[in-house]
Design a protein around this motif. Structure first.
Motif, short mmCIF file in Angstrom:
data_model
loop_
_atom_site.label_atom_id
_atom_site.label_comp_id
_atom_site.label_asym_id
_atom_site.label_seq_id
_atom_site.Cartn_x
_atom_site.Cartn_y
_atom_site.Cartn_z
N ALA A 1 0.83 -1.21 0.00
CA ALA A 1 0.00 0.00 0.00
C ALA A 1 0.86 1.25 0.00
N SER A 2 2.03 1.16 -0.60
CA SER A 2 2.99 2.27 -0.57
C SER A 2 2.48 3.49 -1.32
N LEU A 3 1.62 3.30 -2.32
CA LEU A 3 1.09 4.45 -3.06
C LEU A 3 0.11 5.25 -2.20
N TRP A 4 -0.40 4.63 -1.15
CA TRP A 4 -1.31 5.34 -0.26
C TRP A 4 -0.58 5.99 0.90
N HIS A 5 0.45 5.31 1.40
CA HIS A 5 1.10 5.82 2.62
C HIS A 5 2.60 5.52 2.57
N THR A 6 3.42 6.55 2.56
CA THR A 6 4.87 6.41 2.54
C THR A 6 5.48 7.50 3.41
N GLU A 7 6.45 7.12 4.23
CA GLU A 7 7.19 8.10 5.03
C GLU A 7 8.51 8.37 4.33
N PRO A 8 8.84 9.63 4.06
CA PRO A 8 10.09 9.93 3.35
C PRO A 8 11.30 9.52 4.17
N GLY A 9 12.38 9.18 3.45
CA GLY A 9 13.61 8.76 4.11
C GLY A 9 14.48 9.93 4.52
N PRO A 10 15.54 9.66 5.25
CA PRO A 10 16.45 10.72 5.67
C PRO A 10 17.14 11.36 4.47
N SER A 11 17.37 12.64 4.56
CA SER A 11 18.00 13.35 3.44
C SER A 11 19.40 12.83 3.17
N ALA A 12 20.06 12.28 4.20
CA ALA A 12 21.42 11.78 4.00
C ALA A 12 21.45 10.63 3.02
N PHE A 13 20.31 9.90 2.92
CA PHE A 13 20.28 8.74 2.02
C PHE A 13 20.40 9.17 0.57
N SER A 14 19.87 10.35 0.24
CA SER A 14 19.91 10.82 -1.15
C SER A 14 20.98 11.88 -1.38
N ARG A 15 21.83 12.14 -0.37
CA ARG A 15 22.88 13.15 -0.53
C ARG A 15 23.89 12.69 -1.58
N PRO A 16 24.13 13.53 -2.60
CA PRO A 16 25.07 13.12 -3.65
C PRO A 16 26.52 13.18 -3.15
N PHE A 17 27.37 12.36 -3.76
CA PHE A 17 28.81 12.33 -3.46
C PHE A 17 29.55 12.89 -4.67
N THR A 18 30.47 13.81 -4.41
CA THR A 18 31.27 14.38 -5.48
C THR A 18 32.68 13.80 -5.42
N VAL A 19 33.08 13.13 -6.49
CA VAL A 19 34.43 12.57 -6.60
C VAL A 19 35.01 13.07 -7.92
N GLY A 20 35.94 14.04 -7.83
CA GLY A 20 36.49 14.62 -9.05
C GLY A 20 35.40 15.30 -9.85
N GLU A 21 35.27 14.89 -11.09
CA GLU A 21 34.27 15.50 -11.96
C GLU A 21 32.89 14.85 -11.83
N PHE A 22 32.80 13.77 -11.05
CA PHE A 22 31.56 13.02 -10.97
C PHE A 22 30.74 13.41 -9.73
N VAL A 23 29.45 13.62 -9.95
CA VAL A 23 28.50 13.82 -8.85
C VAL A 23 27.61 12.57 -8.83
N ILE A 24 27.83 11.72 -7.82
CA ILE A 24 27.21 10.39 -7.79
C ILE A 24 26.01 10.40 -6.85
N PRO A 25 24.85 9.93 -7.31
CA PRO A 25 23.66 9.90 -6.45
C PRO A 25 23.91 9.07 -5.18
N GLY A 26 23.34 9.52 -4.07
CA GLY A 26 23.54 8.84 -2.80
C GLY A 26 22.98 7.43 -2.78
N ASP A 27 21.85 7.19 -3.49
CA ASP A 27 21.29 5.83 -3.47
C ASP A 27 22.17 4.85 -4.23
N LEU A 28 22.91 5.34 -5.25
CA LEU A 28 23.82 4.46 -5.98
C LEU A 28 25.03 4.11 -5.12
N VAL A 29 25.52 5.07 -4.35
CA VAL A 29 26.63 4.80 -3.42
C VAL A 29 26.19 3.79 -2.37
N ALA A 30 24.96 3.94 -1.85
CA ALA A 30 24.44 2.99 -0.87
C ALA A 30 24.31 1.60 -1.48
#
Length: 441
Positions: free
Chosen positions: A329-358
């Motif tokens: 029933a996630s389309l009806w009720h979802t609690e957002p996750g912590p902002s740290a989970f989606s915080r991007p990582f910058t390595v050199g020229e790359f800005v990598i999404p936080g969920d991909l790093v996780a």
């Protein structure tokens, strides 16, 4: 009329334009079903919609001009209320006995204000709650369930259909509960009547990389939040349901499917219902479907096209009505996750999404777990020489660990971020660096 019909008993589609119905392996099948109507046996394969349910009734075979046709049956053509079986009587008497023992006013087999149907047990509970128990152990047409449910509600009653079969028609056409009892001799005490279906509790499932299922809202990856899941309640007995529905400790809830035909009816606690609806009005059967990924106010449209509709109906009719699986029933009720989970990582020229790093970190841990299992297995030389062997449990654990690694790797490699980079080799190196360091720059 139609020439295509689904035979639920055999799980096959019948083509009424063919002499053998398209199934020569059943040479006398037409003779068996012609003039021998049985509710819940033949279904229309067209995408019918009636108050959110699959087809308002069933199909019966008739001959017009000597040719067989399938015709809709809104209600049963044979008497659906036979003389009460001993099991029916035992469950009716048990329901009345438990409710009376709790101090509630009970009426057995009363005439309804609307129509001539008779209800098995009516219970007047706390706070002006009135429940109509319909004990349904025999076959019944869906149209009859709908009509009797509507009439009960008009009389100010909340219906509760008690069934003992996982494919009983009332399941998810109205509020229901299921027990497995098959003989009147087993209706003795509470221990003989555990509830197998119809009652759910709200569970908030964490959407992280420890969860093998991709985010139901995004369709991929993990959002780090928590999604609503209705899980079956275990450990309840029928007398618990009688008492709690009468006191209001259990209330009915209807949940539409995101894009399907039949929604879900369930009994839940008032606390779970309030948390789940978040102030929204409770959906009505036949109303709007569940909210789409865009949020509670965005509605998902029904699927279209004859081919897709046929497949959807066929899939719906193949599964057990009460499959005992949790309801997403996630389309009806979802609690957002912590902002740290989606915080991007910058390595050199790359800005990598936080969920991909996780995801990369989880993949590393999964590889280490797989290697640890393999390290504790017998050596290949010993197995070849017959000095050792792999047990079934060892094989299963290793196969599961490898499958998890494969699944995680596939999810990482299909992440949309890869389409934005030109040098994939350098991007992989940057991802590995980000996943092995607490901070990246």
């Amino acid at each position: 009329m139609t020439y295509s019909v689904w035979h639920r008993g055999l799980g096959i589609t019948l083509d009424l334009t063919e002499a053998d119905l398209g199934h020569p392996e059943y040479p006398r099948l037409l003779d068996e079903i012609y003039g021998n109507y049985q509710p819940d046996l033949l279904y229309c394969l067209e995408a019918h919609e009636d108050e959110g349910f699959v087809c308002p009734g069933f199909m019966a075979i008739r001959k017009v001009g000597g040719r067989p046709h399938a015709m809709h049956v809104a209600k049963g053509e044979r008497p659906e209320t036979r003389a009460e079986s001993d099991l029916h009587k035992a469950l009716r008497d048990y329901t009345a006995k438990v409710a009376s023992g709790e101090g509630f006013r009970v009426t057995r087999t009363e005439d309804g204000e609307h129509g001539k149907q008779r209800r098995d047990v009516t219970v007047e509970g706390a706070g002006n709650r009135r429940l109509a128990y319909e004990i349904q152990l025999a076959a019944i047409a869906g149209g009859s369930v709908d009509e009797r449910t509507r009439n009960a509600r008009r009389d100010g009653l909340t219906p509760l259909w008690l069934v003992n079969n996982e494919n009983a028609i009332p399941i998810d056409r109205a509020p229901w509960a299921r027990v497995n009892v098959q003989s009147w001799r087993d209706v003795t005490d509470r221990a003989a009547l555990p509830v197998r279906g119809g009652v759910k509790h709200l569970h908030m499932s964490r959407c992280d990389w420890g969860n093998p299922v991709p985010c139901p809202q995004q369709g991929a990856g993990r959002c780090g939040g928590r999604h609503a899941l209705w899980e079956p309640v275990r450990g309840l007995y029928y007398d618990d349901v009688i008492r709690r529905t009468a006191t209001g400790e259990l209330v009915s809830l209807y949940l539409p499917r995101p894009a399907g035909r039949r929604g879900w009816h369930m009994w839940v606690t008032p606390t779970d219902k309030e948390e789940f609806l978040e102030g929204r009005p409770e959906p009505e059967p036949g109303g709007t479907t569940a909210p789409g990924p865009g949020g509670p106010d965005v509605l998902t449209a029904h699927g279209s096209g004859p081919e897709g509709a046929g497949v959807g109906v066929r899939t719906e009719l193949t599964r057990a009505r009460d499959d005992e699986r949790p309801i997403d029933a996630s389309l009806w009720h979802t609690e957002p996750g912590p902002s740290a989970f989606s915080r991007p990582f910058t390595v050199g020229e790359f800005v990598i999404p936080g969920d991909l790093v996780a995801a990369r970190r989880t993949f590393t841990r999964a590889l280490e777990h797989c290697e640890d299992i393999a390290a504790h297995l017998p050596l290949g030389a010993d197995i070849a020489a017959g000095r050792a062997e792999l047990t079934g449990d060892q094989r299963e654990r290793l196969a599961d660990a490898r499958e998890r690694c494969r699944r995680l790797a596939e999810e990482m490699h299909t992440h949309p971020w890869w389409e934005t980079v030109e040098d994939r080799h350098a991007a992989r190196e940057a991802l590995t660096y980000a996943a092995t360091h607490d901070s990246a720059f």
